[in-house]
Design a protein around this motif. Sequence first.
Motif, short mmCIF file in Angstrom:
data_model
loop_
_atom_site.label_atom_id
_atom_site.label_comp_id
_atom_site.label_asym_id
_atom_site.label_seq_id
_atom_site.Cartn_x
_atom_site.Cartn_y
_atom_site.Cartn_z
N ARG A 57 -0.50 9.72 5.76
CA ARG A 57 0.45 10.59 5.03
C ARG A 57 -0.14 11.94 4.68
O ARG A 57 0.56 12.95 4.72
N GLU A 58 -1.43 11.97 4.32
CA GLU A 58 -2.02 13.20 3.78
C GLU A 58 -2.83 13.99 4.81
O GLU A 58 -2.83 15.21 4.78
N HIS A 86 -2.80 6.05 3.50
CA HIS A 86 -2.90 7.28 2.71
C HIS A 86 -3.29 8.46 3.61
O HIS A 86 -2.69 9.54 3.52
N GLU A 100 -6.11 2.73 2.62
CA GLU A 100 -6.78 4.02 2.81
C GLU A 100 -6.28 4.72 4.08
O GLU A 100 -5.99 5.93 4.06
#
Length: 160
Positions: free
Chosen positions: A125-126, A122, A119
């Motif tokens: 990256r986002e 992620h 998580e």
Amino acid sequence: MPNVLITGMSGTGKTTVLEQLRSRGCETVDTDADGWCEWGTLPGEADAGWLWREDPMRELLARPRSVPLFVGGCVANQGKFYPQFDHIVLLSAPWEVMRERLRQRTGNPYGKSDAEQAEILHHLREVEPLLRAGADVELDSSRHTVDELVGALLALDTVG
């Protein structure tokens, strides 16, 4: 006195920096602590996440003070409060450094499981690119000692 947001992913050093700022006489709030956040969904969003409780945060940021305020956190609605901060500081670090810090930390259990690390990766990256776009200062916590980071944050006081 300035209001400064210190934001970034888990494992970048927000809590460590806040502890040092507090020991040097600054007012600090770690919004990962009880009472500052609630689980919810932003209007128009499908995914739930941690949000700052808006009334307490507005009151905190509006309060007069004689020392700088440093607020640490990373939540979905923090952008709503950016106008009330004099500086938005992104603490960053390479994933390998963050992962090792998460494995070693003792004050917060988040980030130790494989699912939590996935998580965070992620979010790295986002979400981190969005944080970077909203920040006026970025400090790579893997390239500086805690004292150097604190010194850079305290120097913002003279600019704010």
